[in-house]
Structure formats: structure tokens, C-alpha cells
Write a protein that holds these residues in place. Structure first.
Motif, PDB file in Angstrom:
ATOM      1  N   ALA A 278       0.840  -1.192  -0.100  1.00 35.25           N
ATOM      2  CA  ALA A 278       0.012  -0.141   0.047  1.00 35.25           C
ATOM      3  C   ALA A 278       0.959   1.221   0.039  1.00 35.25           C
TER       4      ALA A 278
ATOM      5  N   ARG B 101      -5.456  -0.167   0.251  1.00 37.14           N
ATOM      6  CA  ARG B 101      -5.833  -1.298   0.077  1.00 37.14           C
ATOM      7  C   ARG B 101      -5.324  -2.306   0.782  1.00 37.14           C
TER       8      ARG B 101
ATOM      9  N   GLN C 109      -7.114  -8.301  -4.388  1.00 38.02           N
ATOM     10  CA  GLN C 109      -6.409  -7.017  -3.787  1.00 38.02           C
ATOM     11  C   GLN C 109      -5.437  -6.682  -4.351  1.00 38.02           C
TER      12      GLN C 109
ATOM     13  N   GLY D  17      -4.957  -3.501  -6.668  1.00 38.25           N
ATOM     14  CA  GLY D  17      -4.311  -2.375  -6.265  1.00 38.25           C
ATOM     15  C   GLY D  17      -3.257  -1.731  -7.348  1.00 38.25           C
TER      16      GLY D  17
ATOM     17  N   GLU E 162      -5.652   0.084  -9.769  1.00 37.54           N
ATOM     18  CA  GLU E 162      -5.946   1.469  -9.446  1.00 37.54           C
ATOM     19  C   GLU E 162      -4.798   2.625  -9.186  1.00 37.54           C
TER      20      GLU E 162
END
Ligand code: FAD
Length: 381
Positions: free
Chosen positions: A75, A82, A154, A158, A161
Motif C-alpha cells: 500500500a 488497500r 486485492q 491495487g 488502481e
């Protein structure tokens, strides 16, 4: 959708999304990612979620440990909010013969040269880590407490994103139908939603990569193979590390929510694109798992599914430009361990596409097979 790009990436699994992010991070503009379904719909969203650094080849160890460093600070590095649910509860690799134990010793030497904190254990020491483990026939084990698992959805989302924040255009439900070339150079990509003009295409399409490469006239030495997997109901915690055996051919872990996820490497499975589940898998898996960990006997299976391994001749990935077609690149052949290597592979492919010096000292080009420089990875299920 843009009709012109610098780089088009085909495939919205963890590898494609990691490459997209790393290209954008290097400042490459106009990167477009195309995914025929939703992100993680391929092998990524179907995998066992294991992340281990205990490999037999130096290259796999290096990529896995560099990737682990990224998972540990995911992160922060990507500047996203996330939780990738990384749990480092170890991997316990089980040896059932002296030959296998010897291989573990060799592997550990390689791992220690890269500061991977793995250790060799006696059966008794293995049982101290997993008290319910059946140690009948067990000769020894290898263990790394820093291995574990993370959430593939995730991680992929991630990367997607963060890539989008840096300007990457991601088009879901957009299927590549053809790669146009002229004079052995990439001209663009035909999708079901229109044509994108570009001079660079990265194929990161998992089990479908060989078919897409064929669109550009390239034959890759890889094939796809069904691997089945199941999840059980959630029960009290009895297993911390991932259990894995290469000779008994099984992996099994307990998730933080109490469910077990397990699978095995199918014997005599023909190359195919079949992703159907089978009764045979349920039977064999149940027998293997309950022998290994007897308390599993009364636990109910709640779901089974399957995905594709994309297998290379040396069970190491191919992260390479394609000499035959200028502007064409592939990241494939992960042979069942692409999730855990994806962070480092994204960096590597971004170096290759931009022509920069490679961040990691690895040789994963396609031409290695022609040069005969093949070092087979011994530690695969
Ligand atoms: P994928 O995730 O398959 O992504 C490729 C994408 O390309 C797909 O989403 C697909 O829809 C898209 N695509 C295909 N054709 C087209 C087209 N024409 N146009 C546009 N898009 C297209 N690895 C680990 O590290 N740890 C594990 O524990 C582990 N367990 C596994 C268990 C199972 C049962 C399986 C099947 C795999 C496992 N793996 C594991 C391997 C891992 O899942 C893969 O190596 C990794 O997910 C590969 O990622 P990818 O992005 O290359 O491919």
C-alpha cells in the motif's frame, strides 16, 4: 477507448496490471490495458494465493524475494488504501525421500545466498509447527517463516488502481481479436470494440498467451493445463503455514477466516483450456488431504473450481521481447507461480519495454530455449 497508444497490454490478471503500473511509474505515457472479461477473471482470481520464496533456481528465488519485499509494503509503495491481506505464517515443504531432502538442502543453499531465511527441519520439528501433521513416511522438511499468502484480487485491483492514477487506460470486457503487423513490426491491435494503433504490445494473457502470440505469427513453447482447487467450510485454526509436497503433489493452507484451500498437480492432465471441475478431483484431493492432516476428515467442502497453469519448458517464466516481431513482448509460462512473482515481473517487463538496464539479474528471455540454457525449476506442484 483510445484509438492510439504507446503500449497496449493484453490481459488484466495480476501480471498485466503489475506491468501497466510499472510502465506508468517509469513515465511511459498512453499505456492501454485490455481485458476480455473482468480483472482477475483468469488464473489470478482462481489461484491458491500462496507466496513463497523457497525455490530451487536462483532466478525464481530472486524474483520471489523481491516480490515479497513489495507485498510487505504494498500500500505504501503504490500509495493506495488497500489491504492485500498478506499473512506471513510460513510455508512448510515436506520431503518424503532422501533424494527430495537432498534437493531441499541444495535449494536452501541458493535461498541463503539471497538472504531468504529458510531452514531444514526434522519430522519432529515439522510436527512442532503443525501438531496435527501426519509425519508417517516424512523424512524431513524445509520451512520459511516469511512465506505465506496474500489476496490476489486485492493485489491485482491495487495495481490497476495505481496504474489508472498514473494515467493508464484500463478497458474491461474488451477482447483482442487480432494483432496487426507489417514488415515484422507491430502496427496495432484489433479488439471487439475497435482498433488501437500502437507499436508496442505486451501479451500477459495467462493461459491464452500462446493463442494471442499466434495472431502475430509467433509460436511459443508453452502450453496450458487445468488445475483444480477447492475451499472448505470455516473451522477453528489448526494450520498456520502452507503445507506443500512436491512428491506427494499437494498444497493445503488455512485462510484467516478458517477455510482450507487446497489443490494438487494433476497427473496425466492433457494440455487444454478446460476449466471445468471434476468429481475425481474431489475424491483424490479428499484422500490426500485427510492422510496428510487427519482432522480434515469431518470438514465439509463448500466449493471447487479450476484454472489454467501456463507451463514453460523449464517451469520458469518467460519475460521477453519477441525477436521475430518488433514491438512484441510476452510475460507468460509462469507454471503455477505467477501470482507470487508478479510484482518483480512487472518491474522487469517495464525495463525490457523501455530498453532500460534490467533491475534484476535474471535471464528469462525466450531465446534461452534456443541457446539451450535451461535450468529446470525442481520445486513445483
Ligand atoms: P491471468 O490471471 O490468467 O490473466 C490473463 C488475463 O488475460 C485473463 O484475465 C484473461 O481474461 C485475459 N485474456 C485472455 N485472452 C484475452 C484476449 N484475447 N483479450 C483480452 N484479454 C484476454 N500462483 C502463485 O503464485 N501462488 C499460488 O498459490 C498459485 N496457485 C494456483 C492455483 C491454481 C489452481 C491455478 C490455476 C494457478 C495458481 N497459481 C498460483 C498461478 C497463478 O494463478 C498464475 O501464474 C498467475 O495468476 C498468472 O497471472 P496472469 O496475469 O499472467 O494470467
Amino acid at each position: 477507448m483510445k484509438n492510439r497508444a504507446n503500449v497496449v497490454i493484453i490481459g488484466g490478471g495480476v501480471v498485466g496490471c503489475s506491468i501497466a503500473y510499472n510502465l506508468a511509474k517509469k513515465g511511459v505515457k498512453d499505456v492501454v490495458l485490455l481485458e476480455k472479461s473482468y480483472l482477475s477473471s483468469g488464473a489470478t482470481g482462481r489461484c491458491g494465493a500462496g507466496v513463497r520464496q523457497q525455490w530451487g533456481t536462483k532466478q525464481n528465488c530472486l524474483l520471489a524475494s523481491e516480490s515479497m519485499n513489495i507485498f510487505e509494503h504494498f500500500a505504501d509503495i503504490l500509495q493506495i488504501k488497500r489491504d492485500i491481506e498478506l499473512k506471513q505464517k510460513g510455508y512448510l515443504l515436506l520431503a518424503y525421500s532422501d533424494k527430495e531432502l537432498e534437493q531441499f538442502k541444495k535449494n536452501i543453499e541458493v535461498q541463503h545466498s539471497l538472504n531468504i531465511p529458510s531452514v531444514l527441519l526434522t519430522p519432529k520439528e515439522a510436527k512442532e509447527i503443525v501438531p496435527d501433521l501426519n509425519i508417517e513416511k516424512l523424512v524431513g522438511a524445509a520451512y520459511c517463516a516469511k512465506d505465506g499468502h496474500a489476496n490476489p484480487f486485492q493485489v491485482t485491483l491495487g495495481y490497476a488502481e495505481a496504474a489508472q492514477r498514473l494515467g493508464v487506460e484500463i478497458n474491461k470486457f474488451t477482447e483482442v481479436k487480432d494483432i496487426k503487423t507489417k514488415n515484422d513490426a507491430v502496427l496495432g491491435v484489433q479488439t471487439n470494440k475497435g482498433f488501437i494503433e500502437c507499436t508496442k504490445v505486451v501479451i500477459a494473457a495467462g493461459g491464452w498467451t500462446q493463442n494471442i502470440a499466434k495472431m502475430a505469427g509467433v509460436d511459443l513453447p508453452i502450453y496450458s493445463e487445468r488445475h483444480e482447487i477447492l475451499v472448505t467450510e470455516s473451522v477453528k485454526n489448526i494450520l498456520d503455514p502452507m503445507l506443500m509436497s512436491f512428491s506427494y503433489n499437494i498444497y493445503c493452507q488455512q485462510e484467516p477466516n478458517g477455510s482450507f484451500i487446497m489443490g494438487y498437480g494433476p497427473e496425466n492432465e492433457p494440455p487444454s483450456y478446460n476449466m471445468e471441475s471434476s468429481w475425481e478431483f474431489l475424491e483424490t484431493m479428499s484422500k490426500k488431504a485427510t492422510w496428510l492432516l487427519p482432522p480434515l476428515k469431518n470438514i465439509r467442502i463448500i466449493r471447487q473450481w479450476a484454472g489454467l497453469y501456463n507451463v514453460s519448458p523449464d517451469r520458469q517464466p518467460i519475460v521477453s521481447q519477441i525477436n521475430q516481431v518488433e514491438g512484441l513482448y510476452v510475460a507468460c509460462g509462469f507454471s503455477g507461480h505467477g501470482f507470487m512473482l508478479a510484482p518483480a515481473v512487472g518491474i522487469l517487463m517495464a525495463d525490457i519495454v523501455t530498453g532500460d538496464n534490467l533491475t534484476f539479474d535474471v535471464i528469462l528471455d525466450l531465446e534461452r530455449f534456443n541457446r539451450g540454457e535451461i535450468i529446470e525449476e525442481p520445486s513445483v506442484v
